[in-house]
Design an enzyme around this catalytic site. Structure first.
Site, mmCIF file in Angstrom:
data_model
loop_
_atom_site.group_PDB
_atom_site.id
_atom_site.type_symbol
_atom_site.label_atom_id
_atom_site.label_comp_id
_atom_site.label_asym_id
_atom_site.label_seq_id
_atom_site.Cartn_x
_atom_site.Cartn_y
_atom_site.Cartn_z
ATOM 1 N NE ARG A 104 -0.139 6.773 5.220
ATOM 2 C CZ ARG A 104 -0.472 5.671 4.519
ATOM 3 N NH1 ARG A 104 0.028 5.477 3.318
ATOM 4 N NH2 ARG A 104 -1.282 4.768 5.024
ATOM 5 C CG HIS A 131 -0.925 1.848 9.569
ATOM 6 N ND1 HIS A 131 -1.834 2.881 9.614
ATOM 7 C CD2 HIS A 131 -0.976 1.357 8.291
ATOM 8 C CE1 HIS A 131 -2.397 3.010 8.421
ATOM 9 N NE2 HIS A 131 -1.898 2.099 7.601
ATOM 10 C CD GLN A 134 -4.196 -1.948 7.676
ATOM 11 O OE1 GLN A 134 -4.138 -1.122 6.788
ATOM 12 N NE2 GLN A 134 -4.986 -3.007 7.599
ATOM 13 C CG ASP A 229 3.657 -4.545 5.922
ATOM 14 O OD1 ASP A 229 3.342 -4.228 4.759
ATOM 15 O OD2 ASP A 229 3.865 -3.710 6.818
ATOM 16 C CB CYS A 270 -1.723 -3.702 5.998
ATOM 17 S SG CYS A 270 0.032 -3.681 5.575
ATOM 18 N NE ARG A 298 -7.231 1.484 7.356
ATOM 19 C CZ ARG A 298 -6.143 2.110 6.897
ATOM 20 N NH1 ARG A 298 -5.271 1.461 6.154
ATOM 21 N NH2 ARG A 298 -5.897 3.379 7.205
HETATM 22 N N1 CP Z 1 -2.730 -0.171 4.341
HETATM 23 C C1 CP Z 1 -2.579 1.125 4.031
HETATM 24 O O1 CP Z 1 -2.398 1.979 4.890
HETATM 25 O O2 CP Z 1 -2.682 1.410 2.698
HETATM 26 P P1 CP Z 1 -2.346 2.809 2.045
HETATM 27 O O3 CP Z 1 -0.853 3.017 2.133
HETATM 28 O O4 CP Z 1 -2.806 2.677 0.615
HETATM 29 O O5 CP Z 1 -3.083 3.886 2.778
#
Ligand code: CP
Length: 335
Positions: A104, A131, A134, A229, A270, A298
């Site tokens: 990330r 992402h 996701q 979001d 998400c 996930r």
């Molecule tokens: N949706 C998501 O990626 O959550 P996190 O930021 O907790 O990983």
């Protein structure tokens, strides 16, 4: 063997994405009966995080454990990443020790930089652009909650809110798969022209549709799924008053907006969510909300992605070969 990364769903065909989702469904079905196969026995995943995470971090780590492997959590600031060591050197060192890298990163260039030098699969766990893990999970969740008899290509997905990295990924995977996608937001916060162009190019091949509008009520009229979001993220604190004024109350997903959609419509997010801002508690906790099914998916999706990328690459020595090497080492130790 060709090295396959998971950086952007745009790198895959519709058929490949559907294959990945089908694999994920098979692994989820096994998991639900308590028999996840140890398909990644002894494999190791390096997990680099430049930002905090709950779902991505936990789902990848649990996925590796349940598949018989192991994950290393490399938290923000814990390793050299473009500081005191080049990105290329880090990628090559991790590739010599681990079977895959999940990262990330704050900037999308960091994940593509890792992928350029890595000799093992690199998985994008969210960047400032997209992402992808996701949204594979999101499509799986939509298929599980689709109205009876509706095919994937008939589903109407409406995203209400800011043009975030999740919006870019969701818009691109839905159009790539031939679904009908609508984005409702104030003009200033709508998807950039480049993303719209890519989505339209997807539609030419897939038969999907894209609508971008400032009217949230019109946007949800035929929605099977309403998705939202955050309206602001870390680093955008100075923009909060301006953003709040632009989105509130017109673009908040609340009971009134949900009532404008068909009764079967489901709510998705998400997460993390700012309850009371982009969505109300009433919607988050309603019978129409599938946010926790989505979050659970996930885990199943990470398993699918990891197996898809890693299973064909792992060495599986015969019992004879393993016994030969063990014997040689033990003979040396016992000499
Ligand atoms: N949706 C998501 O990626 O959550 P996190 O930021 O907790 O990983």
């Amino acid at each position: 063997m060709t090295l396959k990364h998971f950086i952007d769903t745009q790198d895959f065909t519709k058929e490949e994405l559907l294959e990945l989702i089908e694999l994920t469904r098979l692994i989820k079905a096994a998991d639900k009966q308590g028999c996840t196969p140890k398909l990644l026995q002894d494999a190791t995943l390096a997990m680099i995080f430049e930002e905090p995470s709950t779902r991505t971090r936990v789902s990848f780590e649990v996925a590796m454990t349940e598949l018989g492997g192991h994950a290393l959590y490399l938290k923000p600031g814990e390793i050299h990443l473009g500081v005191r060591e080049s990105l290329g050197d880090t990628a090559q060192v991790l590739s010599r020790m681990c079977d895959a890298i999940m990262a990330r990163t704050l900037k999308h260039e960091t994940i593509t930089g890792l992928a350029k030098y890595a000799t093992v699969p690199v998985i994008n766990g969210l960047t400032d652009y997209n992402h992808p893990t996701q949204v594979v999970c999101d499509v799986l969740t939509m298929l599980e909650h689709a109205p009876a008899g509706k095919k994937l290509e008939e589903l109407n997905v409406t995203f209400i809110g800011d043009a975030t990295n999740v919006l870019s990924s969701l818009m691109l995977i839905c159009t790539r798969l031939g679904m009908n996608f609508t984005h409702a937001a104030p003009k200033k916060y709508q998807a950039p022209a480049e993303w719209i162009q890519w989505a339209e190019e997807n539609n030419k091949i897939s038969g999907g549709t894209l609508t971008v509008t400032e009217d949230p009520v019109e946007a949800v009229r035929n929605a099977d799924f309403i998705y939202t979001d955050l309206w602001w993220w870390v680093g955008q604190e100075d923009q909060i008053p301006e953003r709040r004024a632009a989105f509130m109350p017109k673009y908040q997903v609340n009971k009134d907006l949900m009532a404008k959609a068909p009764a079967h419509c489901k709510f998705m997010h998400c997460l993390p969510a700012s309850r009371g801002i982009e969505v109300t508690d009433e919607v988050m906790d309603s019978h129409q909300s599938i946010i926790f099914d989505q979050a659970e998916n996930r885990l199943h999706t990470e398993k699918g992605i990891l197996v898809w990328l890693l299973y064909p690459r792992l060495k599986r020595p015969s019992a004879e070969l393993a016994a030969f090497h063990r014997g040689k080492i033990e003979n040396f130790l016992n000499r």
